[in-house]
Design an enzyme around this catalytic site. Sequence first.
Site, PDB file in Angstrom:
ATOM      1  CE  LYS A 198      -3.470   2.553   2.543  1.00 25.54           C
ATOM      2  NZ  LYS A 198      -4.492   2.542   3.596  1.00 25.54           N
ATOM      3  CE  LYS A 251      -6.037   2.033  -0.618  1.00 18.44           C
ATOM      4  NZ  LYS A 251      -6.298   2.210   0.767  1.00 18.44           N
TER       5      LYS A 251
HETATM    6  C1  PBG Z   1      -6.989   3.500   5.345  1.00 22.70           C
HETATM    7  C2  PBG Z   1      -7.469   3.419   3.959  1.00 22.70           C
HETATM    8  C3  PBG Z   1      -7.347   4.386   2.969  1.00 22.70           C
HETATM    9  C4  PBG Z   1      -7.938   3.860   1.823  1.00 22.70           C
HETATM   10  C5  PBG Z   1      -8.420   2.593   2.148  1.00 22.70           C
HETATM   11  N1  PBG Z   1      -8.088   2.324   3.459  1.00 22.70           N
HETATM   12  C6  PBG Z   1      -6.838   5.765   3.018  1.00 22.70           C
HETATM   13  C7  PBG Z   1      -5.515   6.101   3.455  1.00 22.70           C
HETATM   14  O1  PBG Z   1      -4.636   5.264   3.629  1.00 22.70           O
HETATM   15  O2  PBG Z   1      -5.326   7.296   3.659  1.00 22.70           O
HETATM   16  C8  PBG Z   1      -8.013   4.569   0.511  1.00 22.70           C
HETATM   17  C9  PBG Z   1      -9.026   4.085  -0.439  1.00 22.70           C
HETATM   18  C10 PBG Z   1      -9.321   5.014  -1.557  1.00 22.70           C
HETATM   19  O3  PBG Z   1      -8.652   6.052  -1.771  1.00 22.70           O
HETATM   20  O4  PBG Z   1     -10.287   4.736  -2.280  1.00 22.70           O
HETATM   21  N2  PBG Z   1      -7.964   3.135   6.260  1.00 22.70           N
END
Ligand code: PBG
Length: 326
Positions: A198, A251
Amino acid sequence: MAFSTDRPRRLRRTAALRRLVEQTRLHPADFVLPLFVKEGLAEPQDVASMPGVQQHSLESLRKAASEAVSAGVGGLILFGIPETKDATGTGADAEAGIVQQALRALRSDLGDSTVLMADLCLCEYTDHGHCGPMTSDSATVDNDVTLMRYASVARAQVEAGADVIAPSGMMDGQVGVIRDAIDSAGYADRAILAYAAKYSSAFYGPFRDAAESTPSFGDRRGYQMDPANADEALREVFADIEQGADAVMVKPAGPYLDVIARVASVVDLPVAAYQVSGEYAMLEAAAANGWIERERAIVESVTAIKRAGAQTILTYWATELAASLR
Ligand code: PBG
């Protein structure tokens, strides 16, 4: 002048030929729909930066979930927004926390007809918006204190009926701690989909409106990955597999197709990719301006993610895509 006799166009001549040789085919079950549910909401609220996406009340969540399942999506992933936030995110593991309420409601509506996933993070629940409690000098997220919180959240989520726990906080060791926590609570049969690679991405901007999780200071670069790094994605993926992940995720998706392809080529468990809020918002904005053909661009974007090697795609277009493929 001798022209080439090699004619790839022969297989592109008619729609039927193209269909016959099409290598990447989409199926409704490829798609997982992210859903936002907000505590205390009477009516669903539109998310301004994500046209077509809403913060749901429990009632409207049930409706959106049933529509998605009727369209044939592979699963649902829930994000909760609590009424009150604090330094440690106590709303996340409360028995009556909003995601726990939502899981129980959806299980009673839908039985085992779909896969219920719970995103596991604290950024929606902390008053500072970071993914776990901070160190005493507020310099960074305290990794191991956060792990203990994640263990408790995971237990609350499986007890409320989650099939899959999806930890997204990028704390080191999170998968192993969650595996232990749910095993010892008697839920060794529940799966973990690890947000393994991520990245610290600007493409999460609209999500932070939807989840009300923008950090009030600093950013997430101290725990999420540097977009410039690819080898490190494999290190993260292998660490999560070692700790007991059942499936791994990359991601964002579209800007990281190379990472998806590398991960898919080396792992032997399911690979998912998250087409994130910014990917959604950009395309919707261009389409709303008449600058791009909306449906074709959506299908192309998810086809590319699947072609790269992701067999499951988390996307805000899940219901629409599944319905159009039916
Ligand atoms: C964190 C989380 C995020 C997303 C999913 N889980 C945001 C982040 O890390 O700031 C992002 C998903 C998206 O942008 O659609 N809980």
